[in-house]
Design a protein around this motif. Structure first.
Motif, short mmCIF file in Angstrom:
data_model
loop_
_atom_site.label_atom_id
_atom_site.label_comp_id
_atom_site.label_asym_id
_atom_site.label_seq_id
_atom_site.Cartn_x
_atom_site.Cartn_y
_atom_site.Cartn_z
N LEU B 108 0.83 -1.20 0.00
CA LEU B 108 0.00 0.00 0.00
C LEU B 108 0.86 1.24 0.00
N ASP B 109 1.97 1.20 0.81
CA ASP B 109 2.90 2.33 0.85
C ASP B 109 3.40 2.66 -0.55
N ARG B 110 3.77 1.58 -1.28
CA ARG B 110 4.33 1.80 -2.62
C ARG B 110 3.29 2.43 -3.53
N MET B 111 2.02 2.02 -3.39
CA MET B 111 0.98 2.62 -4.21
C MET B 111 0.87 4.12 -3.99
N PHE B 112 1.09 4.53 -2.74
CA PHE B 112 0.98 5.95 -2.43
C PHE B 112 2.34 6.65 -2.43
N ALA B 113 3.41 5.91 -2.82
CA ALA B 113 4.76 6.45 -2.80
C ALA B 113 5.12 6.97 -1.41
N LEU B 114 4.82 6.16 -0.40
CA LEU B 114 5.15 6.53 0.97
C LEU B 114 6.12 5.51 1.54
N ALA B 115 6.79 5.90 2.60
CA ALA B 115 7.71 4.95 3.24
C ALA B 115 7.67 5.15 4.74
N LYS B 116 8.10 4.10 5.46
CA LYS B 116 8.08 4.13 6.92
C LYS B 116 9.52 4.10 7.41
N LEU B 117 9.84 4.96 8.36
CA LEU B 117 11.20 5.02 8.87
C LEU B 117 11.22 4.44 10.29
N THR B 118 12.15 3.48 10.53
CA THR B 118 12.24 2.90 11.87
C THR B 118 13.64 3.15 12.42
N VAL B 119 13.71 3.57 13.67
CA VAL B 119 14.99 3.88 14.30
C VAL B 119 15.27 2.83 15.36
N TYR B 120 16.49 2.28 15.39
CA TYR B 120 16.84 1.24 16.36
C TYR B 120 17.85 1.76 17.37
N THR B 121 17.67 1.39 18.60
CA THR B 121 18.69 1.60 19.63
C THR B 121 19.13 0.21 20.09
N ALA B 122 19.98 0.19 21.11
CA ALA B 122 20.44 -1.10 21.62
C ALA B 122 19.28 -1.94 22.14
N ALA B 123 18.20 -1.21 22.56
CA ALA B 123 17.05 -1.92 23.11
C ALA B 123 16.11 -2.43 22.03
N GLY B 124 16.43 -2.16 20.77
CA GLY B 124 15.56 -2.60 19.68
C GLY B 124 14.89 -1.41 19.02
N LYS B 125 13.66 -1.63 18.54
CA LYS B 125 12.94 -0.55 17.85
C LYS B 125 12.69 0.60 18.83
N ALA B 126 13.13 1.78 18.49
CA ALA B 126 12.93 2.91 19.40
C ALA B 126 11.82 3.82 18.89
N GLY B 127 11.63 3.85 17.62
CA GLY B 127 10.56 4.72 17.13
C GLY B 127 10.33 4.48 15.66
N THR B 128 9.09 4.79 15.23
CA THR B 128 8.71 4.59 13.84
C THR B 128 7.98 5.84 13.38
N ILE B 129 8.33 6.29 12.20
CA ILE B 129 7.57 7.41 11.62
C ILE B 129 6.95 6.88 10.33
N PRO B 130 5.63 6.75 10.27
CA PRO B 130 5.00 6.28 9.05
C PRO B 130 4.72 7.46 8.14
N GLY B 131 4.36 7.19 6.92
CA GLY B 131 3.81 8.22 6.06
C GLY B 131 4.77 9.34 5.71
N LEU B 132 6.00 8.99 5.44
CA LEU B 132 6.91 9.99 4.88
C LEU B 132 6.94 9.74 3.38
N ASN B 133 7.14 10.79 2.59
CA ASN B 133 7.26 10.45 1.18
C ASN B 133 8.62 9.82 0.93
N GLU B 134 8.68 8.99 -0.08
CA GLU B 134 9.85 8.13 -0.32
C GLU B 134 11.16 8.92 -0.26
N HIS B 135 11.12 10.07 -0.89
CA HIS B 135 12.31 10.89 -0.99
C HIS B 135 12.77 11.35 0.38
N GLU B 136 11.84 11.88 1.12
CA GLU B 136 12.18 12.41 2.44
C GLU B 136 12.64 11.29 3.39
N ALA B 137 12.01 10.12 3.25
CA ALA B 137 12.36 9.00 4.11
C ALA B 137 13.81 8.59 3.90
#
Lengths: 721, 153
Positions: B108-137
Motif C-alpha cells: 500500500l505504501d508503494r501505491m501511495f509512494a510513501l515509506a516508513k522510517l524505523t529507528v533502532y537503539t540497543a534496546a531494539g525498535k525505538a521509534g517509527t515514523i510512518p507516512g513519509l514520502n519516499e524521498h524524504e524518508a
C-alpha cells in the motif's frame, strides 16, 4: 477516573441489555394483528392522567391502593434523585439545573423516600400477613425480589444523601432534607472526611448497581408494567367505545379465503393491543377476586388467562418470529437504490437459501415452535365458556387490561370456525336464527303480555306520534315472571301520561345473546334487521326494561349505523318521578336490597337511577356488600343464560345467598335475566316464604297505583289524532 | 506545549482510510451474512452490522486525529516525535543512543509512494515514523545514519 469509566461501561451495558429486551418485546408485539388505537388522542391523554398518573382505578381498593400510590408517586419524584445520583458519579456535588438547589424539592424527595419505605412495609404486610386469595397463581417470589430491590434503592439513596450532607456537597439546604439530615447527624457527621468519602462511594455504587440491575430485570418480570401500563391505559378501548360494547368484527363472507380466520385461533390472531395487555399484567389478581366464575369454582381466572397467553407468547415468540423474519427477509429502507433492493430481495437461489438456513438452524439450534391453537392447548374451552362478560375484571384492572375482548375473540373462533361449543347452545342459536328470539316462541306470541291492555303497535293503527318507543325485549314478552314486569312498566308509563308504542311482532331479539356467545355473524344480521325496522318507523327515542337490550341498542347499534336515544326503564322512571309525572301514594314498607345489573352499573355506569327510585318509593334500602359498580353477576350474562352451569357453585346461588344474608324482604332487580336467576336462587334455597324478587317497576307500581287498580285494563294511552 | 515542527505527508491519511476501510468491509461482509441469515433473532435484524458501523466510524475519524498529532523533527541532539489520537505520546530519541535506521514500504505504501522510517537503539525498535514520502524518508535515513552514535549533529 477508573470509577467513572467503570460506571460508564456498566451504564452502557445495562442500557444495551435493556434496549435489546425492549426490541425483542416490540417484535413479539408486532406479531399481533394491526388495530387502530390512535384515535381520540385527547381523551386517551385525559384517561392516562386519571388512571395512570391519578391512580384512579387502583384506588378502588383503599389499602393496597394507597400503598401503590406512595410507591408510584414516590418514584415519579425520586426520578430526580436517580438523575442526581448518576450525575454525582461524574461531578462531585452535582445539582439538577434550575431546580436542583431548591429546598422544597429536597424536602419532597425525603418525604417520598419515607413514603416509599412505608409503602413497601404495607406491601409486605399485604403479601406476607394478609395473603389475599387474589395472589393465587401469581409469581410471589418475583414481587418480593422487586420489593427488596426498591428497599435497597431507598436505603442507599438515604445513605447517599446523608453522606453528601456530612461531606458538605449536598445541593439542597441540609435542613430541608429532614430524613437524610437526621441520618447524617446520627451516623456520618462525626466520621472523618475520609471515612465519609468511602461510605459515599459505597452508597453511590450500590444505589447505581441496584437501579441498573432493576432496569435489566424489568423486561423479564411482571414489573414491566412500570413501562407498559401508561401505554396500555393510553391505548385502552374506553376512549373510543363504551365499556359495554364489544369490538366489531368485520365479516365479509364472500371475500373470505381459506386462510382467513374469524376470531382468535392462534396467538397471532390477537391484536397488538391484546398482546400489550399480556405484557402489562401485574398479576395483582384484582380481576380474579372480582370474577363471578372464579369465585364460584369455575376454571376461569381473568388473571391466569392473561398470564397463560403471555407465557405462550414468550414460549412461541422466538419460533414465530424466526418463521416470520425468514419469510419476509430483511426490511429494506426506501432510500436504498431500487436495483440494490431488488438484488437483496432476490437473495441466493432457493435451494442454496434453504441449505444455508438449515446449516444455521443446526448450528444455532432451531427454536421449538409448535403451531398450537389457543383452545384447548393454551386455554381450555371450559375457561372460555365460563365468562359471563360481567366486566368485573375489566373495571377492576388498574392497568386497563381488556379481558373480555380476548375471551370473545376465542369464542368467535370456536363458534364460527370450529363449531365447537356446549351442545345446549345450539338450541339457543337455532331459536335466534329461526324464531328471532332465544325462547323459540312464535313472533306472534310477542303480544301475549298485552292481553287486556290497549297498547298501540307501531305501523298497525296509524296512530302517533309517540313520545317514546317501548322495546319490550324477548324476556319481557315470553318469560312469565317478566311478563308481569313489563305490564307494570307499561301501566306506570300510562299513569304518567307517557305516549308510547311497541313494535310487537316486528321486534326481534337485539342479538346480544348471539354476539356474546360468539356468533357475531348472526348478531350482525339481527342488528341490521332491527335497525331497518326502527329506521323504517323513524324511531328516535327508545325505552327498554332490559339492560342487555339497552346496552346493545345504545352502544353497539351505532357500529352498524343505528343511532337512537336509549333509556333503561330505571332511568326513565326516575326521570318521571323527578318531573312530577309519577306521584307516590304510599311508602313501600318492605326492606329492599337492590342487585345492580352488570350491564347497567358497570358497563354503563348507571347506579343512581335505581337508588333514587327506591328512595322516592320510601323503601328501607339495605346495600349489598358488592353493589353499584362493584356488583356481582347473577350468572346469566354473556349468553350464559342459555348454557348449563356444570362446574362449581352456581353463580346465582352465590349472589342469592349474599342477598338473603341481609335478611331483606325483597331483592330488587332491574334486569329480566337477574330476575329469573335470583328468583330461581331464592326458590332453590327454599327462601320464597320470606323473600321475593321484584323488579323496580313492580315495586314502584305498588306505591304509585296502590289501590288494586293495576288489574284494570290499560286505557289511558293517548293517541294522536 | 513544545511540539515537533514537521508533519507527515498528507497522503498517509488516505492510506489510513483505505486500511480502515478494508477492515470495515470485512466486518460489513460478516455482518451482511448475519443479517441475511438473521443470526441474532429475536434481536434487531440489523444488529450484526453494528461492529461494521463502529469500525466505519473509527476508520473515518481516526486518520484525521492521528494526522493532526503525528509530528517529527530532527533537533540538535535528538529525533523528536509526537503521536497519539486519544492519549498523546511524545518521544525524544538521542542520537548517541541510535544504532541504525531503516525505511520500509508495504504494497500500500508503494501505491501511495510513501515509506516508513524505523529507528533502532540497543534496546531494539525505538521509534517509527510512518507516512513519509519516499524521498524524504531516504534522506532522513541517511542523515540519521550519519549522526547516529554522536552526541550532537
Amino acid at each position: 477516573m477508573v470509577q467513572k469509566i467503570a460506571m460508564t461501561l456498566i451504564i452502557l451495558a445495562s442500557l444495551g441489555l435493556f434496549s435489546l429486551r425492549a426490541w425483542q418485546l416490540l417484535e413479539y408485539l408486532m406479531l399481533g394483528k394491526p388495530e387502530n388505537r390512535f384515535d381520540n388522542i385527547g381523551r386517551r391523554i385525559a384517561r392516562d392522567l386519571r388512571v395512570a398518573f391519578g391512580q384512579q382505578k387502583i384506588l378502588q381498593w383503599s389499602f393496597s391502593g394507597v400503598m401503590h400510590v406512595m410507591i408510584y408517586w414516590g418514584f415519579l419524584v425520586l426520578f430526580t434523585t436517580i438523575v442526581e445520583a448518576f450525575g454525582s458519579v461524574y461531578v462531585t456535588g452535582f445539582a439538577l439545573p434550575f431546580i436542583g438547589r431548591w429546598g422544597p424539592l429536597g424536602a419532597m424527595q425525603d418525604v417520598f423516600v419515607v413514603a416509599v419505605l412505608v409503602g413497601i412495609a404495607m406491601a409486605f404486610y399485604i403479601r406476607r400477613v394478609q395473603r389475599p386469595g387474589r395472589f393465587r397463581g401469581s409469581h410471589l417470589k418475583e414481587a418480593e425480589y422487586i420489593l427488596f430491590a426498591i428497599t435497597g434503592i431507598m436505603v442507599t439513596i438515604l445513605g447517599l444523601r446523608a453522606t453528601e450532607i456530612s461531606l458538605g456537597h449536598f445541593p439542597y439546604p441540609r435542613n430541608a432534607a429532614f430524613a437524610s439530615n437526621a441520618v447524617a447527624s446520627l451516623a456520618f457527621d462525626r466520621l472523618g472526611a475520609e471515612a465519609g468519602r468511602a461510605w459515599n462511594t459505597i452508597f453511590l455504587w450500590w444505589h447505581s448497581l441496584i437501579i441498573l440491575g432493576f432496569l435489566v430485570y424489568l423486561g423479564y418480570s411482571k414489573h414491566l408494567h412500570i413501562i407498559t401500563s401508561t401505554l396500555n391505559v393510553f391505548f385502552s378501548s374506553t376512549a373510543s367505545r363504551s365499556p359495554g360494547a364489544l369490538r366489531k368484527l368485520d365479516i365479509d363472507m364472500e371475500a373470505m379465503s381459506e386462510t382467513d380466520v374469524l376470531g382468535a385461533a392462534k396467538i397471532t390472531d390477537l391484536s397488538w393491543k391484546q398482546l400489550l395487555d399480556t405484557y402489562t399484567c401485574t398479576e395483582c389478581g384484582r380481576c380474579q377476586s372480582a370474577c363471578p366464575a372464579w369465585n364460584t369454582g369455575k376454571p376461569l381466572s381473568p388473571k391466569l388467562l392473561i398470564m397463560d397467553l403471555r407465557d405462550h407468547l414468550f414460549e412461541q415468540g422466538p419460533g414465530l418470529l424466526r418463521a416470520k423474519r425468514d419469510a419476509e427477509g430483511p426490511p429494506l429502507p426506501p432510500w436504498l437504490p431500487v436495483r440494490l433492493r431488488r438484488f437483496i430481495r432476490r437473495g441466493p437461489p432457493a435451494k442454496l437459501r434453504k441449505k444455508l438456513l438449515e446449516v444455521r438452524d443446526s448450528v444455532l439450534g432451531a427454536p421449538t415452535f409448535e403451531d398450537k391453537p389457543l383452545n384447548p392447548d393454551v386455554i381450555d374451552d371450559e375457561v372460555i365458556w365460563s365468562c359471563t362478560t360481567c366486566g368485573a375484571c375489566v373495571s377492576s384492572c388498574p392497568v386497563d387490561i381488556e379481558h373480555i375482548d380476548v375471551i370473545m375473540d376465542m369464542r368467535r373462533n370456536l363458534v364460527m370456525m370450529e363449531s365447537r361449543f356446549p351442545k345446549e347452545m345450539q338450541t339457543a342459536l337455532t331459536n335466534l336464527e329461526n324464531s328471532g328470539n332465544p325462547w323459540g316462541q312464535s313472533q306472534q306470541a310477542r303480544l301475549d303480555w298485552t292481553e287486556g291492555l290497549d297498547i298501540p303497535v307501531l305501523g298497525e293503527d296509524g296512530a302517533g306520534p309517540y313520545e317514546v318507543v317501548y322495546w319490550v325485549g324477548c324476556a319481557g314478552a315470553f318469560e312469565d315472571r317478566n311478563k308481569k314486569v313489563v305490564r307494570s312498566f307499561a301501566r306506570l308509563m300510562n299513569e304518567a301520561g307517557v305516549t308510547f308504542a311497541i313494535l310487537g311482532g316486528k321486534e326481534q331479539c337485539n342479538g346480544d345473546p348471539a354476539r356474546r356467545l360468539g356468533q357475531e355473524h348472526l348478531f350482525q344480521t339481527m342488528a341490521q334487521t332491527n335497525i331497518e325496522t326502527l329506521d323504517g318507523f323513524g324511531v328516535k327515542k327508545v325505552v327498554t326494561a332490559c339492560p342487555h337490550c339497552f346496552n346493545t341498542l345504545k352502544n353497539e347499534y351505532p357500529q352498524f349505523g343505528g343511532n337512537y336515544q336509549v333509556k333503561h326503564h330505571t332511568e326513565f322512571l326516575a326521570d318521571l318521578i323527578k318531573e312530577g309525572r309519577l306521584k307516590i301514594k304510599r311508602d313501600f314498607e318492605q326492606s329492599v336490597a337492590y342487585h345492580d345489573p352488570c350491564y347497567m352499573a358497570r358497563h354503563n355506569s348507571s347506579v343512581k337511577a335505581p337508588r333514587s327510585i327506591l328512595k322516592s318509593a320510601g323503601a328501607p334500602v339495605v346495600e349489598m356488600h358488592r353493589h353499584s359498580e362493584k356488583t356481582f353477576c347473577c350468572g346469566a350474562g354473556g349468553g350464559r343464560m342459555w348454557l348449563e352451569e356444570r362446574i362449581g357453585k352456581k353463580v346465582n346461588i352465590d349472589r342469592t345467598d349474599e342477598a338473603l344474608a341481609l335478611g331483606v324482604d325483597v331483592i330488587g332487580v332491574g334486569c329480566p335475566f337477574c330476575h329469573v336467576m335470583l328468583d330461581d336462587g331464592v326458590k332453590e334455597r327454599g327462601a320464597d316464604d320470606r323473600a321475593s324478587v321484584k323488579d323496580l317497576a313492580q315495586i314502584l307500581e305498588e306505591v304509585v297505583i296502590p289501590d288494586g287498580a293495576k288489574m284494570l285494563p290499560l286505557v289511558g294511552v293517548q293517541k294522536a289524532p | 506545549m513544545n511540539l515537533p515542527a514537521r508533519r507527515l505527508d498528507p497522503k498517509i491519511r488516505t492510506l489510513w482510510w483505505v486500511t480502515g476501510g478494508i477492515f470495515t468491509l470485512i466486518f460489513a461482509i460478516a455482518g451482511a451474512v448475519g443479517v441475511a441469515l438473521d443470526l441474532l433473532n429475536p434481536f434487531p435484524r440489523y444488529l450484526p452490522l453494528l461492529p461494521a458501523a463502529f469500525s466505519g466510524a473509527i476508520a473515518a475519524i481516526l486518520p484525521l486525529l492521528r494526522y493532526r498529532r503525528w509530528r517529527y523533527e530532527l533537533r540538535d541532539k535528538d529525533l523528536f516525535v509526537s503521536k497519539g489520537a486519544i492519549s498523546i505520546e511524545i518521544t525524544a530519541i538521542p542520537f548517541d543512543r541510535m544504532q541504525f535506521s531503516e525505511t520500509s514500504q508495504g504494497p500500500l505504501d508503494r501505491m501511495f509512494a510513501l515509506a516508513k522510517l524505523t529507528v533502532y537503539t540497543a534496546a531494539g525498535k525505538a521509534g517509527t515514523i510512518p507516512g513519509l514520502n519516499e524521498h524524504e524518508a531516504s534522506e532522513l535515513r541517511d542523515e540519521l545514519s550519519r549522526v547516529a552514535g554522536h552526541s550532537s549533529v
